[in-house]
Write a protein that holds these residues in place. Structure first.
Motif, PDB file in Angstrom:
ATOM      1  N   LYS A   1       0.830  -1.217   0.000  1.00 16.27           N
ATOM      2  CA  LYS A   1       0.000   0.000   0.000  1.00 16.27           C
ATOM      3  C   LYS A   1       0.858   1.259   0.000  1.00 16.27           C
ATOM      4  CE  LYS A   1      -4.349  -1.712   1.585  1.00 16.27           C
ATOM      5  NZ  LYS A   1      -5.517  -1.519   2.404  1.00 16.27           N
ATOM      6  N   ARG A   2       1.987   1.216   0.672  1.00 13.76           N
ATOM      7  CA  ARG A   2       2.882   2.377   0.642  1.00 13.76           C
ATOM      8  C   ARG A   2       3.442   2.594  -0.757  1.00 13.76           C
ATOM      9  NH1 ARG A   2       2.423   1.023   5.691  1.00 13.76           N
ATOM     10  NH2 ARG A   2       2.727   2.545   7.369  1.00 13.76           N
ATOM     11  N   VAL A   3       3.750   1.505  -1.453  1.00 15.56           N
ATOM     12  CA  VAL A   3       4.217   1.610  -2.838  1.00 15.56           C
ATOM     13  C   VAL A   3       3.130   2.242  -3.690  1.00 15.56           C
ATOM     14  CG1 VAL A   3       4.777   0.249  -4.899  1.00 15.56           C
ATOM     15  CG2 VAL A   3       5.892  -0.247  -2.715  1.00 15.56           C
ATOM     16  N   GLU A   4       1.894   1.777  -3.534  1.00 13.74           N
ATOM     17  CA  GLU A   4       0.781   2.325  -4.312  1.00 13.74           C
ATOM     18  C   GLU A   4       0.610   3.819  -4.066  1.00 13.74           C
ATOM     19  OE1 GLU A   4      -2.532  -0.098  -3.133  1.00 13.74           O
ATOM     20  OE2 GLU A   4      -1.820  -1.827  -4.277  1.00 13.74           O
ATOM     21  N   ARG A   5       0.912   4.283  -2.856  1.00 13.26           N
ATOM     22  CA  ARG A   5       0.780   5.709  -2.521  1.00 13.26           C
ATOM     23  C   ARG A   5       2.050   6.503  -2.823  1.00 13.26           C
ATOM     24  NH1 ARG A   5      -1.806   3.585   2.577  1.00 13.26           N
ATOM     25  NH2 ARG A   5       0.213   3.953   3.548  1.00 13.26           N
ATOM     26  N   GLY A   6       3.081   5.827  -3.317  1.00 10.36           N
ATOM     27  CA  GLY A   6       4.323   6.502  -3.654  1.00 10.36           C
ATOM     28  C   GLY A   6       5.175   6.850  -2.438  1.00 10.36           C
ATOM     29  N   GLU A   7       4.961   6.158  -1.331  1.00 17.41           N
ATOM     30  CA  GLU A   7       5.720   6.423  -0.104  1.00 17.41           C
ATOM     31  C   GLU A   7       6.979   5.569  -0.056  1.00 17.41           C
ATOM     32  OE1 GLU A   7       3.143   5.831   3.260  1.00 17.41           O
ATOM     33  OE2 GLU A   7       1.573   7.085   2.410  1.00 17.41           O
ATOM     34  N   ALA A   8       7.932   6.027   0.732  1.00 19.24           N
ATOM     35  CA  ALA A   8       9.174   5.280   0.915  1.00 19.24           C
ATOM     36  C   ALA A   8       8.913   4.028   1.750  1.00 19.24           C
ATOM     37  CB  ALA A   8      10.208   6.156   1.607  1.00 19.24           C
ATOM     38  N   LEU A   9       9.701   3.000   1.488  1.00 17.12           N
ATOM     39  CA  LEU A   9       9.604   1.762   2.258  1.00 17.12           C
ATOM     40  C   LEU A   9      10.774   1.682   3.221  1.00 17.12           C
ATOM     41  CD1 LEU A   9       8.611  -0.873  -0.451  1.00 17.12           C
ATOM     42  CD2 LEU A   9       7.144   0.317   1.173  1.00 17.12           C
ATOM     43  N   GLU A  10      10.494   1.829   4.469  1.00 17.34           N
ATOM     44  CA  GLU A  10      11.499   1.705   5.517  1.00 17.34           C
ATOM     45  C   GLU A  10      10.951   0.722   6.546  1.00 17.34           C
ATOM     46  OE1 GLU A  10      14.103   1.201   7.952  1.00 17.34           O
ATOM     47  OE2 GLU A  10      14.710   2.329   6.190  1.00 17.34           O
ATOM     48  N   PRO A  11      11.365  -0.559   6.464  1.00 16.64           N
ATOM     49  CA  PRO A  11      10.793  -1.567   7.349  1.00 16.64           C
ATOM     50  C   PRO A  11      10.831  -1.207   8.836  1.00 16.64           C
ATOM     51  CG  PRO A  11      12.033  -2.625   5.613  1.00 16.64           C
ATOM     52  CD  PRO A  11      12.287  -1.150   5.491  1.00 16.64           C
ATOM     53  N   ARG A  12      11.965  -0.709   9.316  1.00 13.28           N
ATOM     54  CA  ARG A  12      12.048  -0.381  10.745  1.00 13.28           C
ATOM     55  C   ARG A  12      11.110   0.772  11.092  1.00 13.28           C
ATOM     56  NH1 ARG A  12      14.009  -2.848  15.447  1.00 13.28           N
ATOM     57  NH2 ARG A  12      13.053  -1.475  16.951  1.00 13.28           N
ATOM     58  N   GLY A  13      10.998   1.735  10.207  1.00 13.06           N
ATOM     59  CA  GLY A  13      10.098   2.856  10.443  1.00 13.06           C
ATOM     60  C   GLY A  13       8.641   2.416  10.510  1.00 13.06           C
ATOM     61  N   ILE A  14       8.253   1.501   9.630  1.00 16.96           N
ATOM     62  CA  ILE A  14       6.887   0.979   9.640  1.00 16.96           C
ATOM     63  C   ILE A  14       6.642   0.214  10.937  1.00 16.96           C
ATOM     64  CG2 ILE A  14       5.293  -0.618   8.492  1.00 16.96           C
ATOM     65  CD1 ILE A  14       6.786   0.136   5.835  1.00 16.96           C
ATOM     66  N   PHE A  15       7.577  -0.628  11.312  1.00 13.57           N
ATOM     67  CA  PHE A  15       7.507  -1.410  12.550  1.00 13.57           C
ATOM     68  C   PHE A  15       7.333  -0.484  13.756  1.00 13.57           C
ATOM     69  CE2 PHE A  15       9.809  -3.341  16.130  1.00 13.57           C
ATOM     70  CZ  PHE A  15       9.274  -4.615  16.186  1.00 13.57           C
ATOM     71  N   ASP A  16       8.206   0.518  13.854  1.00 11.51           N
ATOM     72  CA  ASP A  16       8.141   1.450  14.982  1.00 11.51           C
ATOM     73  C   ASP A  16       6.844   2.242  14.989  1.00 11.51           C
ATOM     74  OD1 ASP A  16      10.610   0.612  15.937  1.00 11.51           O
ATOM     75  OD2 ASP A  16      11.721   2.263  15.002  1.00 11.51           O
ATOM     76  N   ALA A  17       6.346   2.603  13.811  1.00 13.25           N
ATOM     77  CA  ALA A  17       5.088   3.357  13.727  1.00 13.25           C
ATOM     78  C   ALA A  17       3.912   2.520  14.235  1.00 13.25           C
ATOM     79  CB  ALA A  17       4.842   3.817  12.292  1.00 13.25           C
ATOM     80  N   VAL A  18       3.901   1.236  13.899  1.00 13.98           N
ATOM     81  CA  VAL A  18       2.829   0.356  14.390  1.00 13.98           C
ATOM     82  C   VAL A  18       2.884   0.271  15.913  1.00 13.98           C
ATOM     83  CG1 VAL A  18       1.974  -2.025  14.451  1.00 13.98           C
ATOM     84  CG2 VAL A  18       2.611  -0.985  12.267  1.00 13.98           C
ATOM     85  N   LEU A  19       4.082   0.053  16.449  1.00 12.78           N
ATOM     86  CA  LEU A  19       4.218  -0.032  17.909  1.00 12.78           C
ATOM     87  C   LEU A  19       3.778   1.268  18.573  1.00 12.78           C
ATOM     88  CD1 LEU A  19       7.588  -1.966  18.343  1.00 12.78           C
ATOM     89  CD2 LEU A  19       5.259  -2.869  18.465  1.00 12.78           C
ATOM     90  N   ALA A  20       4.171   2.392  17.996  1.00 11.59           N
ATOM     91  CA  ALA A  20       3.790   3.688  18.563  1.00 11.59           C
ATOM     92  C   ALA A  20       2.283   3.894  18.511  1.00 11.59           C
ATOM     93  CB  ALA A  20       4.511   4.817  17.830  1.00 11.59           C
ATOM     94  N   GLN A  21       1.678   3.526  17.392  1.00 12.36           N
ATOM     95  CA  GLN A  21       0.235   3.688  17.245  1.00 12.36           C
ATOM     96  C   GLN A  21      -0.529   2.851  18.270  1.00 12.36           C
ATOM     97  OE1 GLN A  21      -1.109   2.763  13.263  1.00 12.36           O
ATOM     98  NE2 GLN A  21      -2.497   4.502  13.318  1.00 12.36           N
TER      99      GLN A  21
END
Length: 141
Positions: free
Chosen positions: A113-133
């Motif tokens: 979905k991030r690719v579809e939206r043209g966003e960068a793929l940063e696995p650790r950033g996505i992981f940390d964002a989920v935990l923070a959310q």
């Protein structure tokens, strides 16, 4: 149709395992000095797959398999995040269910979905964002 959340069936467990194995096999083939462990350490390996263009943004199915690896890493850090199946009018998909709040996380599509939206793929950033959310302290906190 009302949204239904159910435990995984045996076939669902098998399919998630196949997704993880496909990425693990790709890592073994293309990054022989790395391996997946179903832990947060896998995030660095996912990043290498992207940086070294082993996986590109055009590989949507592989990106979804990488989402399964992300899900297993999240579950390794927070065992209250459990795999479930979510069924609604759009179909039936695996998700992580956070028991304390009832929140649902859909890791299989987090990269694609991030690719579809043209966003960068940063696995650790996505992981940390989920935990923070979910207000779960990360291991680096």
């Amino acid at each position: 149709m009302e949204t239904r959340i159910t435990p995984l069936f045996a076939d669902d467990v098998t399919q998630l395992g196949h997704r993880w194995t496909r990425v693990s096999d790709l890592v073994a083939e293309r990054l022989p000095d790395a391996s997946l462990e179903r832990s947060p350490d896998d995030l660095a390996v996912l990043r290498r797959l992207l940086e070294e263009e082993v996986v590109t943004t055009a590989d949507l199915l592989v990106l979804q398999d990488m989402g399964a690896v992300l899900g297993f890493a999240l579950n390794a850090v927070e065992p209250r995040l459990v795999w479930v199946m979510v069924e609604d009018e759009l179909g039936r998909d695996p998700a992580l269910y956070f028991r304390p709040t009832g929140a649902l996380v859909f890791p299989l599509t987090m990269f694609s979905k991030r690719v579809e939206r043209g966003e960068a793929l940063e696995p650790r950033g996505i992981f940390d964002a989920v935990l923070a959310q979910l207000e779960i302290p990360s291991e680096e906190s």
